[in-house]
Design an enzyme around this catalytic site. Sequence first.
Site, PDB file in Angstrom:
ATOM      1  N   LYS A   1       5.564   3.925  17.034  1.00 34.71           N
ATOM      2  CA  LYS A   1       5.533   2.853  16.046  1.00 34.71           C
ATOM      3  C   LYS A   1       6.775   2.941  15.188  1.00 34.71           C
ATOM      4  O   LYS A   1       7.064   3.987  14.595  1.00 34.71           O
ATOM      5  CB  LYS A   1       4.281   2.960  15.175  1.00 34.71           C
TER       6      LYS A   1
ATOM      7  N   ASN B   1       0.834  -1.201   0.000  1.00 34.14           N
ATOM      8  CA  ASN B   1       0.000   0.000   0.000  1.00 34.14           C
ATOM      9  C   ASN B   1       0.868   1.250   0.000  1.00 34.14           C
ATOM     10  O   ASN B   1       1.961   1.272   0.550  1.00 34.14           O
ATOM     11  CB  ASN B   1      -0.957  -0.005   1.199  1.00 34.14           C
TER      12      ASN B   1
ATOM     13  N   ASN C   1       5.024   6.100   3.389  1.00 31.95           N
ATOM     14  CA  ASN C   1       4.197   6.683   2.340  1.00 31.95           C
ATOM     15  C   ASN C   1       3.945   8.184   2.468  1.00 31.95           C
ATOM     16  O   ASN C   1       3.208   8.750   1.662  1.00 31.95           O
ATOM     17  CB  ASN C   1       2.856   5.948   2.275  1.00 31.95           C
ATOM     18  N   THR C   2       4.534   8.825   3.476  1.00 29.26           N
ATOM     19  CA  THR C   2       4.486  10.282   3.601  1.00 29.26           C
ATOM     20  C   THR C   2       5.917  10.790   3.483  1.00 29.26           C
ATOM     21  O   THR C   2       6.769  10.418   4.307  1.00 29.26           O
ATOM     22  CB  THR C   2       3.882  10.718   4.950  1.00 29.26           C
TER      23      THR C   2
ATOM     24  N   ASN D   1       5.862  -1.220  11.533  1.00 29.29           N
ATOM     25  CA  ASN D   1       5.126  -0.694  10.397  1.00 29.29           C
ATOM     26  C   ASN D   1       5.411  -1.563   9.162  1.00 29.29           C
ATOM     27  O   ASN D   1       6.064  -2.606   9.268  1.00 29.29           O
ATOM     28  CB  ASN D   1       5.531   0.760  10.151  1.00 29.29           C
TER      29      ASN D   1
ATOM     30  N   SER E   1       5.743   5.406   8.768  1.00 26.45           N
ATOM     31  CA  SER E   1       5.121   5.043   7.499  1.00 26.45           C
ATOM     32  C   SER E   1       6.043   5.436   6.350  1.00 26.45           C
ATOM     33  O   SER E   1       6.602   6.531   6.345  1.00 26.45           O
ATOM     34  CB  SER E   1       3.775   5.750   7.332  1.00 26.45           C
TER      35      SER E   1
ATOM     36  N   PHE F   1      -1.799   8.183   4.330  1.00 24.47           N
ATOM     37  CA  PHE F   1      -2.579   8.784   5.420  1.00 24.47           C
ATOM     38  C   PHE F   1      -3.846   9.460   4.890  1.00 24.47           C
ATOM     39  O   PHE F   1      -4.171  10.592   5.267  1.00 24.47           O
ATOM     40  CB  PHE F   1      -1.752   9.805   6.199  1.00 24.47           C
TER      41      PHE F   1
END
Length: 341
Positions: free
Chosen positions: A217, A114, A181-182, A246, A179, A118
């Site tokens: 996390k 994925n 993805n940011t 994560n 994460s 967010f």
Amino acid sequence: MLFDRIVRPAMYRLAYHDPEAVHERTVALLSRAGRTLRPISKLYRTADPTTVLGLTFPNKIGLAAGMDKNGRALHAWPALGFGFVEVGTVTRHPQPGNPKPRLYSLPASDAVINRMGFNNDGAQALADRLAAHGKPAVPLGISIGKSKVTPLDEAVEDYRFSLRALHPFADYFAINVSSPNTPGLRALQDKAALAELLAELRKTGTELGGDTPLLVKVAPDLTDDALAELLEVCLEHGVAGIIATNTTLSREGIVPAEAALAAETGGLSGRPLTARSAEVVRFVHEKTEGKLPIIGVGGILGPDDARRMLDAGASLVQIYTGFALHGPGLVRRVGRGLAAR
């Protein structure tokens, strides 16, 4: 069970075409069902109470952040056997997330990639929903992160805003600095940046008159040295626990038949993460000498995976990809497997 034999196969045949649509339909269905699922809860419920972080959990299995980002189905998850629920990750500013497609099912690898970014309605919208509809019947964790539009040097205020807005509702906060993805987010795992963030969040929590546990996390891709440094900062700033881990940027464990999907950017979760997440849990447990409770997450697809996570030092476990791919029967199997330990 009906879900496992009929509903899940029908829904997940669609996942080859649009797994995000399947995800959305699942959450929407559970949102509408809500408390009406209580009559079936005895089919999934396992009694294995434990106390961690000063909270009593009816069992050790939680729903990981990402499944119900906006807290739309909070009253359904306990009926499906979860002993706690973590919503989010939410950010200060509402945001649509990354362009679609951004979610890929890899069924042969028992995995998902994925790059959601967010996508969420914002911290205040979640606070309003919780105020209107109430909390679930199990402990509620809220994962908070940085908005994409917020410069990295202003990230602390983003987290503080979400902490203030959601403080009345959270049983614990997950500080998501891991994460993939940011853009730039993982830089907040660096020693100086993390120390500043945690100091300000602890200060804000004190100002709000509460002592809601803060958990960090962590990414599975950190080196041992980087993870050890992060743990030192967490201990220095009174972090209550660690969530490990994560998603990963690694593509190890993807079967050759799905090699084309391995080229997609984003975080990988599921079976390929099973061993690494347990390794990180063991490292954290040993490095902190058991001083920090750990929520183990990553690649839990059966009772044996959960047992290995607990044996490595976790106090609780979370499920996401396994639930997404295999339905609530997995929660029941894991719960009963752990209760029989």
